[in-house]
Design a protein around this motif. Structure first.
Motif, PDB file in Angstrom:
ATOM      1  N   PHE A  92      -5.597  -2.114  -8.771  1.00 32.16           N
ATOM      2  CA  PHE A  92      -6.418  -2.429  -7.601  1.00 32.16           C
ATOM      3  C   PHE A  92      -6.976  -1.152  -6.990  1.00 32.16           C
ATOM      4  O   PHE A  92      -8.136  -1.108  -6.545  1.00 32.16           O
ATOM      5  N   GLY A  93      -6.165  -0.091  -6.991  1.00 27.98           N
ATOM      6  CA  GLY A  93      -6.635   1.193  -6.489  1.00 27.98           C
ATOM      7  C   GLY A  93      -7.821   1.698  -7.287  1.00 27.98           C
ATOM      8  O   GLY A  93      -8.789   2.237  -6.723  1.00 27.98           O
ATOM      9  N   GLN A  94      -7.784   1.510  -8.594  1.00 29.89           N
ATOM     10  CA  GLN A  94      -8.901   1.928  -9.429  1.00 29.89           C
ATOM     11  C   GLN A  94     -10.158   1.125  -9.088  1.00 29.89           C
ATOM     12  O   GLN A  94     -11.254   1.677  -8.994  1.00 29.89           O
ATOM     13  N   PHE A  95      -9.981  -0.170  -8.911  1.00 27.06           N
ATOM     14  CA  PHE A  95     -11.113  -1.023  -8.549  1.00 27.06           C
ATOM     15  C   PHE A  95     -11.656  -0.649  -7.172  1.00 27.06           C
ATOM     16  O   PHE A  95     -12.874  -0.559  -6.968  1.00 27.06           O
ATOM     17  N   LEU A  96     -10.752  -0.407  -6.225  1.00 21.06           N
ATOM     18  CA  LEU A  96     -11.158  -0.107  -4.854  1.00 21.06           C
ATOM     19  C   LEU A  96     -11.821   1.260  -4.735  1.00 21.06           C
ATOM     20  O   LEU A  96     -12.832   1.422  -4.046  1.00 21.06           O
ATOM     21  N   MET A  97     -11.245   2.265  -5.409  1.00 16.20           N
ATOM     22  CA  MET A  97     -11.670   3.633  -5.168  1.00 16.20           C
ATOM     23  C   MET A  97     -12.961   4.015  -5.883  1.00 16.20           C
ATOM     24  O   MET A  97     -13.646   4.944  -5.448  1.00 16.20           O
ATOM     25  N   ILE A  98     -13.307   3.348  -6.979  1.00 13.89           N
ATOM     26  CA  ILE A  98     -14.540   3.711  -7.679  1.00 13.89           C
ATOM     27  C   ILE A  98     -15.765   3.567  -6.770  1.00 13.89           C
ATOM     28  O   ILE A  98     -16.539   4.526  -6.604  1.00 13.89           O
ATOM     29  N   PRO A  99     -16.004   2.410  -6.134  1.00 13.77           N
ATOM     30  CA  PRO A  99     -17.162   2.340  -5.236  1.00 13.77           C
ATOM     31  C   PRO A  99     -17.022   3.246  -4.018  1.00 13.77           C
ATOM     32  O   PRO A  99     -18.026   3.761  -3.510  1.00 13.77           O
ATOM     33  N   VAL A 100     -15.779   3.442  -3.550  1.00  7.78           N
ATOM     34  CA  VAL A 100     -15.570   4.354  -2.427  1.00  7.78           C
ATOM     35  C   VAL A 100     -15.982   5.774  -2.814  1.00  7.78           C
ATOM     36  O   VAL A 100     -16.709   6.459  -2.078  1.00  7.78           O
ATOM     37  N   GLU A 101     -15.536   6.230  -3.982  1.00 11.31           N
ATOM     38  CA  GLU A 101     -15.851   7.593  -4.394  1.00 11.31           C
ATOM     39  C   GLU A 101     -17.338   7.756  -4.718  1.00 11.31           C
ATOM     40  O   GLU A 101     -17.929   8.795  -4.414  1.00 11.31           O
ATOM     41  N   GLN A 102     -17.935   6.728  -5.318  1.00 12.83           N
ATOM     42  CA  GLN A 102     -19.373   6.802  -5.577  1.00 12.83           C
ATOM     43  C   GLN A 102     -20.150   6.839  -4.269  1.00 12.83           C
ATOM     44  O   GLN A 102     -21.132   7.583  -4.135  1.00 12.83           O
ATOM     45  N   GLY A 103     -19.701   6.062  -3.290  1.00 15.03           N
ATOM     46  CA  GLY A 103     -20.353   6.085  -1.984  1.00 15.03           C
ATOM     47  C   GLY A 103     -20.223   7.437  -1.308  1.00 15.03           C
ATOM     48  O   GLY A 103     -21.192   7.946  -0.719  1.00 15.03           O
ATOM     49  N   LEU A 104     -19.042   8.041  -1.383  1.00 16.09           N
ATOM     50  CA  LEU A 104     -18.852   9.373  -0.810  1.00 16.09           C
ATOM     51  C   LEU A 104     -19.722  10.402  -1.513  1.00 16.09           C
ATOM     52  O   LEU A 104     -20.317  11.286  -0.869  1.00 16.09           O
ATOM     53  N   LEU A 105     -19.796  10.302  -2.842  1.00 14.28           N
ATOM     54  CA  LEU A 105     -20.649  11.228  -3.600  1.00 14.28           C
ATOM     55  C   LEU A 105     -22.112  11.097  -3.183  1.00 14.28           C
ATOM     56  O   LEU A 105     -22.800  12.102  -2.951  1.00 14.28           O
ATOM     57  N   SER A 106     -22.581   9.875  -3.088  1.00 12.90           N
ATOM     58  CA  SER A 106     -23.987   9.647  -2.757  1.00 12.90           C
ATOM     59  C   SER A 106     -24.319  10.083  -1.339  1.00 12.90           C
ATOM     60  O   SER A 106     -25.397  10.616  -1.065  1.00 12.90           O
ATOM     61  N   GLN A 107     -23.366   9.896  -0.447  1.00  9.71           N
ATOM     62  CA  GLN A 107     -23.615  10.169   0.965  1.00  9.71           C
ATOM     63  C   GLN A 107     -23.418  11.637   1.333  1.00  9.71           C
ATOM     64  O   GLN A 107     -24.185  12.210   2.112  1.00  9.71           O
ATOM     65  N   PHE A 108     -22.387  12.268   0.752  1.00  9.21           N
ATOM     66  CA  PHE A 108     -22.000  13.603   1.218  1.00  9.21           C
ATOM     67  C   PHE A 108     -22.051  14.693   0.152  1.00  9.21           C
ATOM     68  O   PHE A 108     -21.923  15.870   0.478  1.00  9.21           O
ATOM     69  N   SER A 143     -18.477  18.131  -2.944  1.00  7.55           N
ATOM     70  CA  SER A 143     -17.456  18.904  -2.215  1.00  7.55           C
ATOM     71  C   SER A 143     -16.916  18.126  -1.022  1.00  7.55           C
ATOM     72  O   SER A 143     -15.694  18.010  -0.845  1.00  7.55           O
ATOM     73  N   ASP A 144     -17.799  17.587  -0.190  1.00  6.64           N
ATOM     74  CA  ASP A 144     -17.334  16.837   0.981  1.00  6.64           C
ATOM     75  C   ASP A 144     -16.639  15.541   0.573  1.00  6.64           C
ATOM     76  O   ASP A 144     -15.704  15.081   1.253  1.00  6.64           O
ATOM     77  N   ALA A 145     -17.068  14.951  -0.532  1.00  7.49           N
ATOM     78  CA  ALA A 145     -16.392  13.749  -1.019  1.00  7.49           C
ATOM     79  C   ALA A 145     -14.950  14.059  -1.405  1.00  7.49           C
ATOM     80  O   ALA A 145     -14.028  13.295  -1.104  1.00  7.49           O
ATOM     81  N   LEU A 146     -14.727  15.193  -2.055  1.00 13.00           N
ATOM     82  CA  LEU A 146     -13.363  15.587  -2.424  1.00 13.00           C
ATOM     83  C   LEU A 146     -12.515  15.880  -1.192  1.00 13.00           C
ATOM     84  O   LEU A 146     -11.315  15.584  -1.159  1.00 13.00           O
ATOM     85  N   LEU A 147     -13.109  16.460  -0.154  1.00 10.27           N
ATOM     86  CA  LEU A 147     -12.363  16.699   1.089  1.00 10.27           C
ATOM     87  C   LEU A 147     -11.967  15.380   1.749  1.00 10.27           C
ATOM     88  O   LEU A 147     -10.855  15.253   2.285  1.00 10.27           O
ATOM     89  N   ALA A 148     -12.854  14.401   1.709  1.00  8.31           N
ATOM     90  CA  ALA A 148     -12.510  13.083   2.251  1.00  8.31           C
ATOM     91  C   ALA A 148     -11.369  12.454   1.462  1.00  8.31           C
ATOM     92  O   ALA A 148     -10.454  11.836   2.044  1.00  8.31           O
ATOM     93  N   LEU A 149     -11.389  12.613   0.140  1.00  5.89           N
ATOM     94  CA  LEU A 149     -10.299  12.090  -0.686  1.00  5.89           C
ATOM     95  C   LEU A 149      -8.984  12.803  -0.391  1.00  5.89           C
ATOM     96  O   LEU A 149      -7.914  12.198  -0.474  1.00  5.89           O
ATOM     97  N   ALA A 150      -9.067  14.079  -0.047  1.00 10.24           N
ATOM     98  CA  ALA A 150      -7.852  14.818   0.307  1.00 10.24           C
ATOM     99  C   ALA A 150      -7.193  14.221   1.551  1.00 10.24           C
ATOM    100  O   ALA A 150      -5.952  14.123   1.642  1.00 10.24           O
ATOM    101  N   MET A 151      -7.995  13.814   2.511  1.00 12.91           N
ATOM    102  CA  MET A 151      -7.452  13.170   3.705  1.00 12.91           C
ATOM    103  C   MET A 151      -6.788  11.850   3.341  1.00 12.91           C
ATOM    104  O   MET A 151      -5.709  11.511   3.866  1.00 12.91           O
ATOM    105  N   MET A 152      -7.383  11.113   2.430  1.00 11.67           N
ATOM    106  CA  MET A 152      -6.777   9.854   1.995  1.00 11.67           C
ATOM    107  C   MET A 152      -5.473  10.109   1.248  1.00 11.67           C
ATOM    108  O   MET A 152      -4.494   9.380   1.407  1.00 11.67           O
ATOM    109  N   ALA A 153      -5.443  11.153   0.413  1.00  9.06           N
ATOM    110  CA  ALA A 153      -4.230  11.469  -0.338  1.00  9.06           C
ATOM    111  C   ALA A 153      -3.063  11.809   0.569  1.00  9.06           C
ATOM    112  O   ALA A 153      -1.902  11.549   0.237  1.00  9.06           O
ATOM    113  N   SER A 154      -3.353  12.384   1.731  1.00 10.43           N
ATOM    114  CA  SER A 154      -2.272  12.753   2.652  1.00 10.43           C
ATOM    115  C   SER A 154      -1.524  11.534   3.191  1.00 10.43           C
ATOM    116  O   SER A 154      -0.396  11.659   3.694  1.00 10.43           O
ATOM    117  N   LEU A 155      -2.118  10.337   3.068  1.00  8.16           N
ATOM    118  CA  LEU A 155      -1.426   9.116   3.498  1.00  8.16           C
ATOM    119  C   LEU A 155      -0.214   8.811   2.626  1.00  8.16           C
ATOM    120  O   LEU A 155       0.646   8.011   3.012  1.00  8.16           O
TER     121      LEU A 155
END
Length: 410
Positions: free
Chosen positions: A151-167, A170-182
């Motif tokens: 489910f994480g794979q299904f959920l995170m693919i559009p999330v990561e593509q959205g972060l890539l397209s928007q930011f 580099s900024d997409a990876l920083l956003a993922l780092a914040m998520m990883a800290s959870l």
């Protein structure tokens, strides 16, 4: 030796929720790394081999260190291991975001995240499940945890593509780092009851457990099959998006980013059903036959994908088929290890089998990039993946699922 205080166990509900959240984040974030391949290499002027080697090193570190991490978790409990994993995961993603030279990128994306994954994925999580779930529900619970990772794979693919397209990358990876800290507070919710020193006569040592596994032919067969699993899934995860982009010169409709994104998301979506089904079917049918069936079906799916004309529809069918088979090997393989050897050293022994998986992952990720740079095509690697599936099909057939009978139980 250290053992759980008798009678104290985590509740099944708590286990499934927070184990699921842990692997959702850990497996979900890494599943989208293939989307960063072209943006990062293009921005830094690197060849694809650089990114491929980073992911290959990540998988190699993950595999080599996993038995050690598993042994520590088996002996002292998994809490501190998982917390350290969450910290390293976040630091690794930050390092990937700010790296402008290949060495730092290798260290961040390869070493740090590889270490993090040893502490936040299946071997450690399955050790917790093995110690706290009754044997008759164990493979089902492992299937649930694997489905959560899916489910994480299904959920995170559009999330990561959205972060890539928007930011941008580099900024997409920083956003993922914040998520990883959870993962750090999630790890706290998976803390097991206090462990205490309590020597038991006939306790099996780590050395004895390793020697016993190395002498067992079934352990070797499972290890070989897991190598193939790692090769196939990581090659596809890392190189499917570039493969589709390359072939857009012949089949223009597959070159749109949405096709690769949708395909990777479909892998994650159907992976949920595949891993859950594997857990359910593993309670009823011989797990070795299920594993053999998974590997041979993968080979046929790859053959159809690379030999038939390419289109978005064939890509999505391939992704859905591979998704159903993607991580379904994990609950079955780990359940067989637990069934043969018991759960005392489960994290370590699962980690040892997983080392072979990650050696395969290293080969799939790296040789995918290397052979592409050498030949200008992925054809050779696709053919290797097909052949390996047939080998894994044969390797799992003679596995014996019976428990080992020891003179003094471990």
């Amino acid at each position: 030796m250290r053992h759980l205080v008798p009678g104290q166990k985590l509740s099944l509900k708590q286990l499934l929720i927070f184990a699921g959240l842990m692997v959702t984040l850990s497996m979900g974030i890494r599943h989208g790394f293939g989307l960063f391949n072209l943006p990062i290499t293009s921005a830094n002027g690197w060849g694809r081999e650089t990114f491929a080697l980073t992911i290959a090193l990540q998988n190699l570190v993950w595999g080599i260190v996993q038995p050690i991490t598993g042994a520590i978790a088996d002996r002292y409990g998994a809490l501190k291991i998982m917390i350290a994993g969450g910290v390293l995961y976040a630091l690794g993603l930050v390092g990937m975001a700010i790296s402008t030279d290949t060495l730092n990128f290798y260290i961040a994306g390869g070493l740090l995240i590889g270490l993090a994954q040893t502490a936040t994925t299946y071997s450690v999580i399955y050790g917790i499940l093995g110690r706290n779930v009754a044997p008759e529900k164990r493979v089902w619970a492992m299937g649930i945890a694997a489905a959560a990772g899916s489910f994480g794979q299904f959920l995170m693919i559009p999330v990561e593509q959205g972060l890539l397209s928007q930011f941008g990358a580099s900024d997409a990876l920083l956003a993922l780092a914040m998520m990883a800290s959870l993962m750090i507070p999630i790890a706290w919710m998976l803390r097991e009851p206090q462990m205490q020193h309590q020597h038991q006569r006939g306790d099996q040592t780590i050395r004895e457990a390793l020697a016993e596994a190395m002498r067992n032919p079934s352990f070797g067969y499972l290890t070989l099959g897991y190598f193939v699993c790692g090769f196939q899934v990581v090659f596809i995860a890392v190189h499917l998006a570039p493969y589709l982009k390359d072939l857009s010169k012949i089949y223009p409709e597959v070159g749109a980013p949405i096709v690769a994104t949708t395909a990777l998301a479909l892998i994650g979506l159907f992976n949920i059903f595949g891993t859950y089904s594997a857990g359910v079917l593993g309670q009823r049918f011989p797990k070795r036959y299920l594993l053999s069936g998974i590997y041979i079906t993968r080979s046929f799916a790859i053959m159809a994908f690379v030999w038939l004309p390419l289109s978005p529809v064939t890509t999505y069918v391939f992704a859905a088929t591979m998704g159903f088979l993607w991580l379904s090997t994990i609950p079955l393989t780990n359940a067989i290890v637990a069934q043969i050897f018991g759960v005392k050293h489960l994290s370590m022994l699962s980690g040892l089998v997983f080392l072979s998986h990650q050696l395969g992952s290293f080969c799939g990720a790296y040789f995918g990039g290397y052979l592409f740079d050498q030949t200008g095509s992925y054809t050779v690697v696709w053919n290797i993946a097909i052949a390996l599936g047939f080998i894994a099909f044969l390797a799992n057939l003679p596995v014996k699922e019976q428990s080992i009978h020891r003179l003094i139980p471990a």
